[in-house]
Motif scaffolding. Structure first.
Motif, PDB file in Angstrom:
ATOM      1  N   ARG A   8      -3.723   7.654  -0.921  1.00  0.00           N
ATOM      2  CA  ARG A   8      -2.740   6.792  -0.271  1.00  0.00           C
ATOM      3  C   ARG A   8      -2.492   5.502  -1.034  1.00  0.00           C
ATOM      4  N   ARG A   9      -3.516   4.990  -1.688  1.00  0.00           N
ATOM      5  CA  ARG A   9      -3.421   3.633  -2.219  1.00  0.00           C
ATOM      6  C   ARG A   9      -3.368   3.542  -3.738  1.00  0.00           C
ATOM      7  N   GLU A  36       0.850  -1.183   0.000  1.00  0.00           N
ATOM      8  CA  GLU A  36       0.000   0.000   0.000  1.00  0.00           C
ATOM      9  C   GLU A  36       0.891   1.240   0.000  1.00  0.00           C
ATOM     10  N   ARG A  37       0.498   2.250  -0.758  1.00  0.00           N
ATOM     11  CA  ARG A  37       1.319   3.449  -0.879  1.00  0.00           C
ATOM     12  C   ARG A  37       1.228   4.281   0.391  1.00  0.00           C
TER      13      ARG A  37
END
Length: 298
Positions: free
Chosen positions: A283-284, A112-113
């Motif tokens: 974020r992802r 996940e980023r």
């Protein structure tokens, strides 16, 4: 039009700023002037004997400034101290920026980023349209014996999608905030070749044929508007399920270069109320994310 580019003077931001393709995309968006800002900690002292922090910052900024000017942009440089997202937002308001750009680095293509503190805070508080430009961190490949090629750097960076706006995935819930995000296509029309318009219906409405038909009709009306603007390849998509998961699934399916969506929020406590979907996508997502804040955000 004017953009504020936030730089930490890292190799990652050098990679983004030195990408001629990225800069050409900004020009097609309409950007012709750039405010380049770096924010230093209030605890960092420059000018002290034995300290070269100031000179190193100056050299790095001058290098990035020359790169931008060589591509035809008018550039102003700002070195300020304080809390990064507050100083970036303050500058964006002061110069009436049309776009704020921040680099966003992921940890791994398989994880996940994590977008970093400053980018996360900008997502929550931005007062102007915010482009999170995805920059990938690449580690040189090791050979079977554990060695690497001579001279290989430990870490390298690349822009995830240099053609920033070529393929846009626009997610809408037909709210006022989403409509405000759709207005970005006035700037994107010269940079976008393909657009996918997406609406996600709640899981409990999967069997509501009327609701789905209504969403399809509204998306098609928006698609017609884009075709009139000159974006010929426009498709629409209605999915059912949890919003974040379905947007990310659509991203995997259509492979956009940028996801476009509006954020929610209210007055001074907006950072506590920003839509969880917006932050989760920021974020992802594997691609760039263009976030448009509500009108009158403070």
């Amino acid at each position: 039009m004017r953009a504020v580019i936030a730089t930490d003077l890292s190799d990652a931001m050098d990679t983004a700023i030195e990408s001629r393709v990225c800069l050409e995309c900004l020009a097609r968006y309409g950007i012709d002037a750039i405010d380049l800002i770096t924010v230093t900690s209030p605890n960092v002292t420059t000018g002290m004997p034995g300290s070269d922090v100031g000179s190193r910052t100056k050299r790095a900024l001058e290098r990035q400034e020359r790169t931008l000017e060589a591509e035809g942009f008018d550039v102003d440089v700002h070195v300020v101290r304080g809390t990064p997202h507050r100083r970036i937002n303050g500058l964006a308001e002061r110069v009436h920026a049309d776009l704020v750009i921040a680099g966003s680095r992921g940890q791994s293509p398989l994880q996940e980023r994590f977008i970093g503190g400053t980018a996360r805070d900008l997502v929550r508080t931005t007062v102007r349209p915010l482009l999170l430009e995805r920059i990938r961190r690449e580690t040189p490949e090791e050979h079977h014996d554990g060695t690497r090629d001579p001279g290989a750097d430990d870490v390298e960076y690349e822009v995830a999608h240099e053609h920033l706006f070529r393929r846009v995935l626009y997610a809408t819930d037909f709210s006022e905030n989403a409509e405000r995000a759709f207005e970005q296509f006035r700037n994107l029309k010269h940079a976008t070749q393909e657009a996918t318009l997406l609406h996600v219906t709640p899981p409990d409405r999967r069997a509501d044929a009327d609701a789905i038909a209504d969403a399809e009709a509204r998306l098609e009306a928006l698609a017609d508007e884009l075709r009139e603007k000159g974006i010929d390849e426009v498709t629409t998509m209605v999915r059912s399920g949890e919003t974040t998961a379905e947007i990310l699934a659509a991203e995997q399916e259509v492979k956009p270069t940028t996801v476009l969506l509006g954020s929610r929020g209210r007055s001074r406590i907006r950072r506590l109320l920003v839509g969880s979907t917006t932050e989760a996508i920021a974020r992802r997502s594997n691609c760039n994310v263009l976030i448009v804040p509500p009108s009158g955000t403070r």
